[in-house]
Scaffold this motif. Structure first.
Motif, PDB file in Angstrom:
ATOM      1  N   PHE A  15      43.713  40.490  40.525  1.00 13.13           N
ATOM      2  CA  PHE A  15      43.250  41.595  41.364  1.00 13.13           C
ATOM      3  C   PHE A  15      44.374  42.106  42.259  1.00 13.13           C
ATOM      4  N   PHE A  16      45.022  41.218  42.994  1.00 18.61           N
ATOM      5  CA  PHE A  16      46.087  41.646  43.898  1.00 18.61           C
ATOM      6  C   PHE A  16      47.305  42.167  43.134  1.00 18.61           C
ATOM      7  N   GLY A  17      47.552  41.639  41.935  1.00 17.38           N
ATOM      8  CA  GLY A  17      48.635  42.164  41.111  1.00 17.38           C
ATOM      9  C   GLY A  17      48.384  43.606  40.705  1.00 17.38           C
ATOM     10  N   ILE A  18      47.146  43.917  40.362  1.00 15.44           N
ATOM     11  CA  ILE A  18      46.808  45.298  40.009  1.00 15.44           C
ATOM     12  C   ILE A  18      46.907  46.202  41.223  1.00 15.44           C
ATOM     13  N   LYS A  59      29.824  29.587  41.424  1.00 17.34           N
ATOM     14  CA  LYS A  59      29.752  30.961  41.910  1.00 17.34           C
ATOM     15  C   LYS A  59      31.106  31.536  42.337  1.00 17.34           C
ATOM     16  N   LEU A  60      32.022  30.737  42.800  1.00 18.54           N
ATOM     17  CA  LEU A  60      33.290  31.249  43.318  1.00 18.54           C
ATOM     18  C   LEU A  60      34.066  31.997  42.236  1.00 18.54           C
ATOM     19  N   SER A  61      34.195  31.425  41.068  1.00 10.60           N
ATOM     20  CA  SER A  61      34.932  32.113  39.995  1.00 10.60           C
ATOM     21  C   SER A  61      34.171  33.337  39.501  1.00 10.60           C
ATOM     22  N   TYR A  62      32.850  33.298  39.526  1.00 11.65           N
ATOM     23  CA  TYR A  62      32.052  34.462  39.126  1.00 11.65           C
ATOM     24  C   TYR A  62      32.304  35.638  40.058  1.00 11.65           C
ATOM     25  N   PHE A  63      32.324  35.392  41.359  1.00 11.40           N
ATOM     26  CA  PHE A  63      32.606  36.462  42.315  1.00 11.40           C
ATOM     27  C   PHE A  63      34.038  36.958  42.175  1.00 11.40           C
ATOM     28  N   GLY A  64      34.963  36.056  41.956  1.00 16.84           N
ATOM     29  CA  GLY A  64      36.359  36.448  41.781  1.00 16.84           C
ATOM     30  C   GLY A  64      36.578  37.288  40.539  1.00 16.84           C
ATOM     31  N   SER A  65      35.796  37.021  39.488  1.00 14.78           N
ATOM     32  CA  SER A  65      35.953  37.785  38.254  1.00 14.78           C
ATOM     33  C   SER A  65      35.474  39.221  38.416  1.00 14.78           C
ATOM     34  N   GLN A  66      34.594  39.477  39.362  1.00 18.72           N
ATOM     35  CA  GLN A  66      34.067  40.823  39.569  1.00 18.72           C
ATOM     36  C   GLN A  66      34.977  41.704  40.424  1.00 18.72           C
ATOM     37  N   MET A  67      35.885  41.118  41.171  1.00 16.80           N
ATOM     38  CA  MET A  67      36.681  41.884  42.137  1.00 16.80           C
ATOM     39  C   MET A  67      37.502  42.999  41.484  1.00 16.80           C
ATOM     40  N   THR A  68      38.184  42.714  40.404  1.00 18.01           N
ATOM     41  CA  THR A  68      39.026  43.720  39.763  1.00 18.01           C
ATOM     42  C   THR A  68      38.184  44.855  39.198  1.00 18.01           C
ATOM     43  N   PHE A  69      37.083  44.512  38.547  1.00 11.36           N
ATOM     44  CA  PHE A  69      36.196  45.524  37.970  1.00 11.36           C
ATOM     45  C   PHE A  69      35.630  46.434  39.051  1.00 11.36           C
ATOM     46  N   ILE A  70      35.135  45.851  40.120  1.00 13.12           N
ATOM     47  CA  ILE A  70      34.541  46.635  41.201  1.00 13.12           C
ATOM     48  C   ILE A  70      35.604  47.484  41.901  1.00 13.12           C
ATOM     49  N   PHE A  71      36.805  46.936  42.089  1.00 15.54           N
ATOM     50  CA  PHE A  71      37.881  47.715  42.689  1.00 15.54           C
ATOM     51  C   PHE A  71      38.171  48.957  41.849  1.00 15.54           C
ATOM     52  N   LEU A  72      38.318  48.787  40.542  1.00 10.24           N
ATOM     53  CA  LEU A  72      38.631  49.919  39.676  1.00 10.24           C
ATOM     54  C   LEU A  72      37.485  50.931  39.651  1.00 10.24           C
ATOM     55  N   TYR A  73      36.258  50.442  39.623  1.00  2.00           N
ATOM     56  CA  TYR A  73      35.103  51.338  39.633  1.00  2.00           C
ATOM     57  C   TYR A  73      35.053  52.142  40.930  1.00  2.00           C
ATOM     58  N   LEU A  74      35.213  51.482  42.062  1.00  2.97           N
ATOM     59  CA  LEU A  74      35.178  52.182  43.347  1.00  2.97           C
ATOM     60  C   LEU A  74      36.368  53.130  43.504  1.00  2.97           C
ATOM     61  N   TYR A  75      37.533  52.713  43.026  1.00  2.23           N
ATOM     62  CA  TYR A  75      38.708  53.580  43.096  1.00  2.23           C
ATOM     63  C   TYR A  75      38.459  54.880  42.329  1.00  2.23           C
ATOM     64  N   LYS A  76      37.887  54.764  41.131  1.00  7.18           N
ATOM     65  CA  LYS A  76      37.616  55.956  40.331  1.00  7.18           C
ATOM     66  C   LYS A  76      36.566  56.831  41.007  1.00  7.18           C
ATOM     67  N   PHE A  77      35.516  56.216  41.541  1.00  8.54           N
ATOM     68  CA  PHE A  77      34.455  56.952  42.224  1.00  8.54           C
ATOM     69  C   PHE A  77      34.997  57.696  43.444  1.00  8.54           C
ATOM     70  N   THR A 112      34.745  46.245  47.463  1.00  7.48           N
ATOM     71  CA  THR A 112      35.249  45.209  46.565  1.00  7.48           C
ATOM     72  C   THR A 112      34.859  43.822  47.060  1.00  7.48           C
ATOM     73  N   ILE A 113      34.834  43.640  48.352  1.00 11.11           N
ATOM     74  CA  ILE A 113      34.476  42.341  48.912  1.00 11.11           C
ATOM     75  C   ILE A 113      32.964  42.142  48.957  1.00 11.11           C
ATOM     76  N   SER A 114      32.203  43.180  49.293  1.00  5.81           N
ATOM     77  CA  SER A 114      30.760  43.002  49.506  1.00  5.81           C
ATOM     78  C   SER A 114      29.903  43.199  48.257  1.00  5.81           C
ATOM     79  N   LEU A 115      30.295  44.056  47.330  1.00  9.84           N
ATOM     80  CA  LEU A 115      29.455  44.340  46.167  1.00  9.84           C
ATOM     81  C   LEU A 115      29.196  43.144  45.249  1.00  9.84           C
ATOM     82  N   PRO A 116      30.134  42.211  45.034  1.00 10.51           N
ATOM     83  CA  PRO A 116      29.770  41.043  44.213  1.00 10.51           C
ATOM     84  C   PRO A 116      28.605  40.250  44.805  1.00 10.51           C
ATOM     85  N   PHE A 117      28.538  40.142  46.106  1.00 12.38           N
ATOM     86  CA  PHE A 117      27.434  39.424  46.730  1.00 12.38           C
ATOM     87  C   PHE A 117      26.124  40.201  46.611  1.00 12.38           C
TER      88      PHE A 117
END
Length: 128
Positions: A15-18, A59-77, A112-117
């Motif tokens: 996520f941070f690399g992207i 749950k920790l890895s599940y939330f971490g896996s969503q961060m990049t997807f949600i970031f890209l989705y919100l960035y596009k929106f 990006t931080i709140s939407l996975p929860f």
């Protein structure tokens, strides 16, 4: 080291690399599509690991896996709304050149931080 923590670190580094290296080229459709498909693959890995019944805390890895997807989705929106108003792409970075870019930066990073929860609480828990 627990595998859940290890996967979370891998997903966070991705996520941070992207965010750091690819932020300038996210407006390019090919680059964005490649990163979006890669982030969907990361979510698939997170979901597979979440439903692995042999693990205690997953749950920790599940939330971490969503961060990049949600970031890209919100960035596009945000870009779709931002571009017609200012006739340029928003600059999502630590210190944007234009002060107005602080608003899209806050929206994208807060989401990006709140939407996975929120997704886990209201969508995933309802179906599974």
């Amino acid at each position: 080291m627990d595998i859940d923590v290890f996967l979370y670190i891998v997903f966070s580094v991705t996520f941070f690399g992207i965010v750091i290296t690819q932020e300038k080229s996210l407006h390019n459709k090919k680059t964005f599509l490649k990163l979006f498909l890669f982030s969907a693959f990361l979510i698939l890995i997170g979901i597979i690991f979440l439903y692995d019944k042999n693990q205690k805390n997953q749950k920790l890895s599940y939330f971490g896996s969503q961060m990049t997807f949600i970031f890209l989705y919100l960035y596009k929106f945000v870009s779709l709304i931002y571009y017609p108003i200012f006739l340029r792409q928003p600059e999502i970075s630590k210190s944007p050149k234009h002060k107005i870019d602080i608003i899209p930066t806050l929206i994208v990073f807060t989401g990006t931080i709140s939407l996975p929860f929120i997704v886990d609480t209201y969508i995933t828990q309802q179906f599974f």
